[in-house]
Motif scaffolding. Structure first.
Motif, short mmCIF file in Angstrom:
data_model
loop_
_atom_site.label_atom_id
_atom_site.label_comp_id
_atom_site.label_asym_id
_atom_site.label_seq_id
_atom_site.Cartn_x
_atom_site.Cartn_y
_atom_site.Cartn_z
N ILE A 9 -8.26 19.73 4.18
CA ILE A 9 -9.65 19.48 3.81
C ILE A 9 -10.04 20.19 2.52
N ILE A 10 -9.75 21.48 2.44
CA ILE A 10 -10.19 22.25 1.28
C ILE A 10 -9.29 21.99 0.08
N VAL A 11 -7.98 22.00 0.28
CA VAL A 11 -7.01 21.72 -0.79
C VAL A 11 -6.28 20.43 -0.43
N PRO A 12 -6.80 19.28 -0.85
CA PRO A 12 -6.18 18.03 -0.43
C PRO A 12 -4.78 17.85 -1.05
N VAL A 13 -3.78 17.81 -0.19
CA VAL A 13 -2.40 17.61 -0.62
C VAL A 13 -2.03 16.15 -0.37
N HIS A 14 -1.53 15.46 -1.40
CA HIS A 14 -1.17 14.06 -1.27
C HIS A 14 0.26 13.86 -1.72
N ILE A 15 1.05 13.17 -0.90
CA ILE A 15 2.40 12.78 -1.25
C ILE A 15 2.49 11.28 -1.00
N TYR A 16 2.62 10.50 -2.06
CA TYR A 16 2.63 9.05 -1.93
C TYR A 16 4.05 8.53 -1.97
N VAL A 17 4.39 7.73 -0.98
CA VAL A 17 5.71 7.09 -0.90
C VAL A 17 5.47 5.61 -0.65
N GLY A 18 6.14 4.79 -1.38
CA GLY A 18 5.93 3.38 -1.10
C GLY A 18 6.26 2.59 -2.27
N LYS A 62 0.85 -1.18 0.00
CA LYS A 62 0.00 0.00 0.00
C LYS A 62 0.88 1.23 0.00
N MET A 63 0.47 2.22 -0.75
CA MET A 63 1.23 3.46 -0.80
C MET A 63 0.76 4.35 0.35
N ALA A 64 1.71 4.83 1.14
CA ALA A 64 1.39 5.67 2.28
C ALA A 64 1.24 7.12 1.82
N ASP A 65 0.22 7.78 2.33
CA ASP A 65 -0.02 9.19 2.02
C ASP A 65 0.65 10.04 3.09
N TRP A 66 1.78 10.66 2.75
CA TRP A 66 2.56 11.45 3.68
C TRP A 66 2.25 12.94 3.59
N GLY A 67 1.31 13.33 2.76
CA GLY A 67 0.96 14.74 2.59
C GLY A 67 0.54 15.41 3.89
#
Length: 88
Positions: free
Chosen positions: A79-88, A19-24
Motif C-alpha cells: 500500500i505505502i510503497v507500491p511494488v509492481h512486477i509486470y509479466v506478460g 493484459k500484463m499481470a502484476d506479480w509484485g
C-alpha cells in the motif's frame, strides 16, 4: 462474427490485446512468508532468549509476533510503497 458490408475496416480486424499481470504483490507475499517463518532465520521471542537464530523451533508467541510482522511489512510494501512486477 458477422459484420455488414458498410462496417468500418477497423471493426473487421479485432486484435486480442494481452493484459500484463502484476506479480509484485504475489512475489512480495511469498518472500515475506518464507523469510518470516518462525525459526527459519530468527525466532522472536526465542526459546530461552529474546531472539533465537536458526533454531527451527516455534511457539504460539513467536507465531503471533511473526504474523504481526508479516502483515505489517506486507501492508507497507503493497500500500505505502507500491511494488509492481509486470509479466506478460
Amino acid at each position: 462474427m458477422h459484420y455488414s458490408k458498410g462496417a468500418p475496416p477497423m471493426l473487421l480486424v479485432q486484435k486480442k490485446k494481452g493484459k500484463m499481470a502484476d506479480w509484485g504483490p504475489v512475489v512480495i507475499a511469498v518472500v515475506l512468508f518464507v523469510l518470516l517463518t518462525p525459526g527459519l532465520l530468527f525466532q522472536l521471542p526465542g526459546s530461552g532468549r529474546i531472539v533465537g537464530l536458526g533454531n527451527m523451533q516455534t511457539s504460539v508467541g513467536s507465531i503471533l509476533v511473526h504474523t504481526i510482522f508479516f502483515f505489517g511489512l506486507l501492508t507497507i510494501f503493497l500500500i505505502i510503497v507500491p511494488v509492481h512486477i509486470y509479466v506478460g
